[in-house]
Enzyme design. Structure first.
Site, PDB file in Angstrom:
ATOM      1  N   CYS A   1       0.581  -1.138   0.008  1.00 12.45           N
ATOM      2  CA  CYS A   1       0.125   0.101  -0.147  1.00 12.45           C
ATOM      3  C   CYS A   1       0.848   1.186   0.107  1.00 12.45           C
ATOM      4  O   CYS A   1       0.488   2.387  -0.361  1.00 12.45           O
ATOM      5  CB  CYS A   1      -1.027   0.123   1.247  1.00 12.45           C
ATOM      6  SG  CYS A   1      -0.030   0.057   2.918  1.00 12.45           S
ATOM      7  N   GLU A   2       2.173   1.073   0.453  1.00 14.43           N
ATOM      8  CA  GLU A   2       2.948   2.360   0.604  1.00 14.43           C
ATOM      9  C   GLU A   2       3.503   2.703  -0.963  1.00 14.43           C
ATOM     10  O   GLU A   2       3.607   3.668  -1.096  1.00 14.43           O
ATOM     11  CB  GLU A   2       4.074   2.221   1.501  1.00 14.43           C
ATOM     12  CG  GLU A   2       4.858   3.255   1.720  1.00 14.43           C
ATOM     13  CD  GLU A   2       5.901   3.091   2.892  1.00 14.43           C
ATOM     14  OE1 GLU A   2       6.323   4.151   3.467  1.00 14.43           O
ATOM     15  OE2 GLU A   2       6.135   1.929   3.404  1.00 14.43           O
TER      16      GLU A   2
END
Length: 226
Positions: free
Chosen positions: A157-158
């Site tokens: 997700c980063e």
């Protein structure tokens, strides 16, 4: 064998980012600006929440909606959209990580936060990069909605939010893990420890290729790498 090693590294990475193993995260949260009300957010903002097991990131789309890359096992088990659209629990998330299946999905700020405080645009300072225009950030996030290849280390997700907001996919958590792993490998005490464990395995399990080879090969590799 390489797949097994990658799986082991990913599980180690997950453990390394449990909240109680990350004292720096609490300091970061105190320094960051927390917002509970979505009226403070603007389209294209990068939102960050400390969930139970890891730090989660998303892109604010406006109208109380957040696009975020979320591991989830449920789409593998059912095609019921009403069930899938419910907030992803930690159990669903962990099983999705293990199965390596994820979606870029759109949830409300409340479901995205999952009861945690929301940190706003902290990576602007951390990465020291100029964000793209807000509409471009939101456009990139919206374009990726749906199933997406997932890796805890290399596409999480980063990576998703940094690609959308800054144009380049990076993960500071992955970089931190790799640096920690490198320091462990370069520590010569690892050679002694693996040798000792190998000797114990041969003592209790007997001398065989399955015990003798790792006892000599693993310490040798660590010695050369250090």
């Amino acid at each position: 064998m390489l797949d097994s090693l990658a799986l082991l590294l990913e599980k180690t990475f997950l453990l390394a980012h449990l909240n109680f193993f990350s004292p720096a995260s609490s300091k970061r949260e105190r320094c960051a600006k927390r917002r509970e009300d979505s009226t403070y957010f603007e389209r294209g903002d990068l939102l960050e929440v400390p969930r139970t097991l890891l730090t989660h990131f998303g892109i604010y789309l406006g109208d109380n909606k957040v696009a975020h890359l979320m591991p989830d096992i449920l789409p593998v088990l059912t095609s019921n959209k009403s069930q899938i659209q419910k907030a992803v629990t930690n159990k669903r998330l962990l099983l999705g990580v293990i199965y390596k299946y994820a979606l870029v999905r759109v949830d409300t700020v409340e479901d995205f936060a999952y009861g945690s405080p929301v940190l706003l645009n902290t990576m602007d300072t951390t990465l020291r990069r100029q964000p793209l225009a807000a509409e471009e950030v939101a456009r990139r996030a919206g374009k990726l909605i749906g199933h997406i290849p997932y890796s805890l280390l290399w596409n999480n997700c980063e990576h998703f939010v940094t690609y959308c907001r800054y144009g380049t996919a990076v993960s500071l958590q992955t970089e931190q893990f790799c640096e920690s792993l490198k320091s462990v490998i370069r520590d010569q005490r690892s050679v002694l420890l693996t040798t000792f464990i190998g000797m114990l395995s041969m003592f209790f399990l007997g001398i065989a290729p399955s015990t003798a080879l790792p006892t000599f090969i693993i310490p040798f590799i660590l010695w050369m790498a250090g």
